[in-house]
Design a protein around this motif. Structure first.
Motif, short mmCIF file in Angstrom:
data_model
loop_
_atom_site.label_atom_id
_atom_site.label_comp_id
_atom_site.label_asym_id
_atom_site.label_seq_id
_atom_site.Cartn_x
_atom_site.Cartn_y
_atom_site.Cartn_z
N GLU A 58 0.74 -1.36 0.23
CA GLU A 58 0.07 -0.11 0.03
C GLU A 58 0.95 1.19 -0.11
O GLU A 58 2.10 1.16 -0.08
CB GLU A 58 -0.87 0.16 1.26
CG GLU A 58 -0.09 0.03 2.49
CD GLU A 58 -0.93 -0.35 3.76
OE1 GLU A 58 -1.90 0.72 4.25
OE2 GLU A 58 -1.04 -1.45 4.34
N GLU A 60 2.05 4.95 -1.44
CA GLU A 60 2.32 5.71 -2.78
C GLU A 60 2.17 4.83 -3.97
O GLU A 60 3.24 4.54 -4.83
CB GLU A 60 3.40 6.68 -2.87
CG GLU A 60 3.51 7.60 -1.77
CD GLU A 60 2.17 8.79 -1.95
OE1 GLU A 60 2.14 9.11 -3.19
OE2 GLU A 60 1.49 9.05 -0.97
N VAL A 61 1.05 3.95 -4.11
CA VAL A 61 0.83 3.17 -5.23
C VAL A 61 -0.23 3.39 -6.24
O VAL A 61 -1.05 3.96 -5.53
CB VAL A 61 0.77 1.82 -4.89
CG1 VAL A 61 2.37 1.48 -4.24
CG2 VAL A 61 -0.07 1.34 -4.10
N GLU A 62 -0.49 3.06 -7.19
CA GLU A 62 -1.77 3.10 -8.10
C GLU A 62 -2.73 1.91 -7.49
O GLU A 62 -4.22 2.35 -7.63
CB GLU A 62 -1.59 2.99 -9.60
CG GLU A 62 -0.64 3.92 -9.90
CD GLU A 62 -1.03 5.44 -9.94
OE1 GLU A 62 -2.28 5.48 -9.84
OE2 GLU A 62 -0.29 6.38 -10.14
N ARG A 63 -2.25 0.98 -7.23
CA ARG A 63 -3.17 -0.30 -7.05
C ARG A 63 -2.69 -0.93 -5.68
O ARG A 63 -2.02 -1.98 -5.81
CB ARG A 63 -3.50 -1.13 -8.24
CG ARG A 63 -3.78 -0.63 -9.49
CD ARG A 63 -3.53 -1.52 -10.56
NE ARG A 63 -1.94 -1.86 -10.94
CZ ARG A 63 -1.15 -1.10 -11.44
NH1 ARG A 63 -1.65 -0.01 -12.10
NH2 ARG A 63 0.03 -1.17 -11.70
N GLY A 126 2.13 -0.82 -8.98
CA GLY A 126 2.10 0.46 -9.78
C GLY A 126 2.72 1.61 -8.90
O GLY A 126 1.90 2.45 -8.28
N LYS A 128 4.04 5.13 -7.60
CA LYS A 128 3.66 6.63 -8.00
C LYS A 128 5.05 7.30 -8.31
O LYS A 128 5.92 6.82 -7.70
CB LYS A 128 2.66 7.35 -7.12
CG LYS A 128 1.27 6.91 -6.93
CD LYS A 128 0.47 7.70 -6.05
CE LYS A 128 -1.14 7.05 -5.97
NZ LYS A 128 -1.88 7.88 -5.11
N GLN A 129 5.13 8.53 -9.03
CA GLN A 129 6.12 9.07 -9.37
C GLN A 129 6.80 9.70 -8.02
O GLN A 129 8.03 9.65 -8.09
CB GLN A 129 5.83 10.11 -10.40
CG GLN A 129 7.14 10.86 -11.12
CD GLN A 129 6.98 11.59 -12.02
OE1 GLN A 129 5.80 11.95 -12.62
NE2 GLN A 129 7.74 12.18 -12.85
#
Length: 355
Positions: A58, A60-63, A126, A128-129
């Protein structure tokens, strides 16, 4: 040692929490047997049912997602040899004495670890930047105030930079081709090659991607050292292991025969590059001899040996091993006081008697 000081062949450094050390003289090969591998704990072993265990990814991730043990072990796996050393290994040699588990030479071991590269889970989530670090959180918890920390319970957690997490961090579920024993992090632990073992969090339950430096208790107030930046001390989390060597045999205080060939042997390791050479003095530093090294392998120790022709007359001798790595760094003669009770890689003399 008496029976109360030994448990299953290992030295008991504390019973509660359980901390067990491999007698370093038992070093007998590249891989440390699982039953001899040292045990480091801060709290009691958490009771985990593998069928109910879940790992949550979990932050700073997209999924964000979670998976169970069977789902994890079906992912692509790797088997790597990697060395783990407690950041306080050899603390017993510090003068004046410092607090903490009084490890001798054996809070270190080299094992084969099988598991899933952390990068696979990060790719699935995924990242995040803005992400910078990855927190590894274990299920073990207890009162930090016992170590001078905050009141209430804390989980044991450490972070590693995102680049390191992607490079070679492993979520291991086997040691030396068997399921992890409870004391080594069952069912899953992290392995962070080249770094002190504090980063290789056991009983893993959460992977949290964050966009700022992690300031957890075991990242800042404990398992940190003073690093000089432009002459000013700044607290820095313990990370990479420095170059170090240890003598396994002969042991401290051992008697060896006069006018004989005695095989001196041990191991050396480093967190960056590889061990390039190990030198040995048998006369307290007056002269140094290059030892014979085994093959170098990344993130593992390198075994060495030297055939010593002992003196023809009875006398006392001081043996010291000194390692140098591929980046030109050599073990220091003395412990750096800015490192406090950690990162103990200075030269360690072994006293023997020839008679």
């Amino acid at each position: 040692m008496n029976d109360q000081q030994i448990r299953n062949g290992k030295i008991v450094r504390s019973a509660e929490p359980l901390n067990l050390e491999m007698p370093f003289e038992k070093l007998d090969g590249f891989i440390t047997p699982t039953e001899l591998f040292y045990v480091r704990m801060h709290y009691a072993i958490p009771k985990i049912d593998r069928t109910k265990w879940r790992l949550r990814v979990e932050g700073e991730v997209e999924r964000a997602f979670e998976l169970n043990f069977d789902e994890l072990t079906k992912l692509a796996s790797k088997r790597v040899a990697a060395l783990l050393e407690c950041a306080g290994n050899s603390r017993i040699f510090l003068e004046p004495k410092v607090s903490g588990v009084q490890w001798g030479l054996g809070a270190v071991g080299n094992a084969n670890w099988t598991g899933v590269p952390l990068s696979i889970l990060l790719d699935r989530a995924g990242v995040k930047q803005a992400a910078r670090e990855v927190i590894l959180e274990g299920a073990d918890e207890g009162p930090a105030e016992l170590a001078g920390g905050p009141h209430g319970k804390v989980c044991f957690a450490r972070s590693i930079p995102l680049a390191k997490a992607r490079e070679d961090a492993l979520l291991a579920y086997k040691i030396n081709d068997v399921d992890l024993p409870a004391e080594h992090g069952f069912p899953v632990r992290a392995i962070v090659p080249g770094w002190y073992a504090v980063a290789s969090v056991k009983w893993l339950q959460r992977v949290i991607v964050i966009d700022r430096p992690f300031n957890g208790y075991y990242q800042t107030l404990d398992y940190a050292f003073w690093k000089r930046v432009h002459g000013n001390p700044e607290l820095e989390p313990l990370r990479k292991m420095p170059i170090k060597s240890e003598i396994a045999q002969p042991m401290e205080g051992e008697t060896v025969p006069v006018n004989s060939k005695v095989r001196v042997r041990g191991a050396a390791w480093t967190g960056e590059g590889e061990v390039a050479k190990v030198e040995l003095t048998v006369d307290g530093g007056a002269t140094w001899n290059e030892t014979k090294l085994d093959e170098a392998k990344p993130n593992a120790w390198r075994l060495w040996e030297f055939d010593w022709q002992t003196p023809a007359t009875a006398e006392k001798r001081i043996l010291i091993a000194r390692a140098t790595d591929s980046k030109g760094r050599t073990q220091p003669a003395e412990h750096d006081p800015d490192r406090g009770a950690y990162m103990i890689n200075h030269l360690l003399p072994i006293n023997v008697e020839v008679r």
